[in-house]
Scaffold this motif. Structure first.
Motif, PDB file in Angstrom:
ATOM      1  N   SER A  20     -20.268   3.322 -27.584  1.00  0.00           N
ATOM      2  CA  SER A  20     -19.011   3.503 -28.310  1.00  0.00           C
ATOM      3  C   SER A  20     -17.832   2.923 -27.528  1.00  0.00           C
ATOM      4  O   SER A  20     -16.921   2.320 -28.100  1.00  0.00           O
ATOM      5  CB  SER A  20     -18.768   4.987 -28.586  1.00  0.00           C
TER       6      SER A  20
ATOM      7  N   LEU B 270     -20.605  11.977 -29.176  1.00  0.00           N
ATOM      8  CA  LEU B 270     -20.707  11.195 -27.949  1.00  0.00           C
ATOM      9  C   LEU B 270     -20.931  12.064 -26.716  1.00  0.00           C
ATOM     10  O   LEU B 270     -21.619  11.654 -25.772  1.00  0.00           O
ATOM     11  CB  LEU B 270     -19.431  10.360 -27.739  1.00  0.00           C
TER      12      LEU B 270
ATOM     13  N   ALA C 145     -24.995   6.882 -26.258  1.00  0.00           N
ATOM     14  CA  ALA C 145     -24.068   6.716 -27.381  1.00  0.00           C
ATOM     15  C   ALA C 145     -22.637   6.567 -26.887  1.00  0.00           C
ATOM     16  O   ALA C 145     -21.847   5.789 -27.441  1.00  0.00           O
ATOM     17  CB  ALA C 145     -24.182   7.897 -28.338  1.00  0.00           C
TER      18      ALA C 145
ATOM     19  N   GLN D  50     -20.496   9.876 -34.923  1.00  0.00           N
ATOM     20  CA  GLN D  50     -21.539  10.249 -33.971  1.00  0.00           C
ATOM     21  C   GLN D  50     -20.985  11.088 -32.826  1.00  0.00           C
ATOM     22  O   GLN D  50     -19.901  10.838 -32.316  1.00  0.00           O
ATOM     23  CB  GLN D  50     -22.208   8.997 -33.407  1.00  0.00           C
TER      24      GLN D  50
END
Length: 221
Positions: free
Chosen positions: A37, A149, A33, A147
């Motif tokens: 990102s 990270l 993730a 989200q």
């Protein structure tokens, strides 16, 4: 029979060491993730303080920008961030941490937010030892998606630099008392908070934060 018991005891000890060794091995962090990102900027929220020392939050907060900058990220000025929160009616870190990610994105325009919690800060006197400990946890959240990270923790202590094994019990008691006085007078907590911050937010440790787009390439030795 006695030999069999010894062999069994050694086998049990070996199994215990194997299990302990496996437990102490840190699994690799899943950065999927984080890489997707690909953040470039971070707004750091004032840390939530779970310790009894009221100085803890802003002592650590004042020292987060350097390691994050060295890791390659643009960090919004922490004094400006704190003042912006207060002008919007959020007067303490708990309230600030409760703000929705989308709202933080709207106000600050950063890609991510760093949430820090301090669990230990300050000195403790334990008869034959005195030390200052600062421990903190951190979470990096994508403000565009909400989200998580990355998350990690770090701790530092003055005990890492102490050697109280000389001079016997009396010497240890004297050293502990002196350390307690020095730690209180000089506010060693702020110094140790800087070390904790550096350990927590460096990109140069296992399972640490990933290097940002402004990170300097590592030169092979």
């Amino acid at each position: 029979m006695h030999i069999v018991k010894k062999i069994s005891a050694l086998a049990l000890l070996g199994l215990t060491l194997v299990i302990t060794g496996c437990a102490n091995q840190q699994p690799g962090y899943d950065y999927t993730a984080f890489r997707e990102s690909n953040p470039a900027s971070i707004v750091v929220l004032p840390p939530v303080n779970k310790s009894p020392d009221i100085k803890a939050s802003y002592s650590l907060y004042s020292q987060v920008s350097v390691p994050l900058g060295e890791a390659g990220y643009y960090v919004l000025p922490v004094a400006l961030v704190d003042e912006t929160f207060k002008q919007n009616g959020l007067m303490n870190p708990d309230e600030m941490h409760a703000a929705p990610p989308a709202k933080l994105r709207e106000i600050f325009g950063a890609d991510t937010a760093l949430y820090i919690e301090i669990t230990e800060y300050g000195s403790s006197y334990m008869v034959i030892s005195s030390e200052v400990v600062v421990t903190a946890n951190a979470k990096l959240v994508d403000l565009r998606s909400g989200q998580l990270l990355w998350e990690g923790s770090a701790s530092a202590s003055t005990a890492e630099q102490n050697n109280n094994n000389q001079g016997g019990l009396v010497g240890m008691l004297i050293i502990a008392a002196v350390n307690q006085i020095v730690n209180t007078i000089t506010d060693r907590g702020h110094e140790i908070a800087g070390l904790t911050s550096a350990r927590l937010l460096t990109s140069q440790r296992a399972n640490g934060i990933l290097p940002g787009p402004r990170a300097r390439p590592v030169t092979p030795q």
